[in-house]
Design an enzyme around this catalytic site. Structure first.
Site, PDB file in Angstrom:
ATOM      1  CE1 TYR A  91       0.039   1.983   4.391  1.00 29.69           C
ATOM      2  CE2 TYR A  91       0.689  -0.372   4.500  1.00 29.69           C
ATOM      3  CZ  TYR A  91       0.683   0.971   5.024  1.00 29.69           C
ATOM      4  OH  TYR A  91       1.330   1.310   6.029  1.00 29.69           O
ATOM      5  CB  CYS A  92       1.398   4.049  -1.654  1.00 30.28           C
ATOM      6  SG  CYS A  92       0.316   4.028  -3.048  1.00 30.28           S
ATOM      7  CD  GLU A  93      -1.843  10.264  -0.671  1.00 29.64           C
ATOM      8  OE1 GLU A  93      -2.657  10.932  -0.231  1.00 29.64           O
ATOM      9  OE2 GLU A  93      -1.766   9.897  -1.791  1.00 29.64           O
ATOM     10  N   GLY A 120      -5.065   2.766  -0.586  1.00 35.53           N
ATOM     11  CA  GLY A 120      -4.018   2.998   0.169  1.00 35.53           C
ATOM     12  C   GLY A 120      -4.371   3.396   1.579  1.00 35.53           C
ATOM     13  CB  ILE A 121      -2.282   4.822   4.501  1.00 34.99           C
ATOM     14  CG1 ILE A 121      -2.587   4.945   6.008  1.00 34.99           C
ATOM     15  CG2 ILE A 121      -1.827   6.142   3.902  1.00 34.99           C
ATOM     16  CD1 ILE A 121      -1.442   4.810   6.694  1.00 34.99           C
TER      17      ILE A 121
END
Length: 142
Positions: A91-93, A120-121
């Site tokens: 995951y990323c942003e 993502g987050i």
């Protein structure tokens, strides 16, 4: 005269084509709710959660239990201690950042099985799930 429905300009796929397409999509994606339920239930066997943003973004806020493997640093050397039997949930942003995609691609090229966390987050926190870290600010930082 009735206007034709725009959503049916292109016919819907056959059920078998839809099963193939959507089944394949789920081979690559995990949603925040399923992951949160697994983590809450202690169902952590078989996979690891991987934060693919930079270390400073991870330090600020990350999914509990995640490990930080910035996509730019993924090499055979940096991943030598990873368990090849696990699935790595990257995951990323957010949907506006592709660090998770780049991280998943790098891990797959190195022979690991991967999935990506949808949204993502940002989607994780929008759903009200907890984060760990020095702060609560989520930034791209990839």
């Amino acid at each position: 005269m009735t206007n034709p429905a725009r959503v049916l300009t292109f016919p819907a796929a056959t059920p078998s084509a839809a099963v193939a397409r959507f089944g394949a999509e789920l081979e690559f994606e995990v949603d925040p709710d399923d992951l949160a339920r697994d983590l809450a239930d202690g169902a952590r066997r078989g996979y690891a959660v991987v934060e693919t943003r930079a270390p400073e973004a991870f330090a600020a806020a990350h999914i509990p239990g995640a490990i930080n493997l910035p996509y730019r640093t993924l090499t055979a050397e940096s991943t030598r201690d990873l368990d090849p039997g696990l699935v790595y949930i990257c995951y990323c942003e957010s949907i506006f950042c592709n660090a998770a995609t780049k991280g998943a691609l790098a891990l797959a090229r190195l022979g690991f099985r991967v999935k990506r966390l949808s949204g993502g987050i940002t989607a994780w926190t929008a759903a009200g799930y907890p984060v760990e870290g020095a702060g609560t600010t989520v930034t791209c930082a990839c």
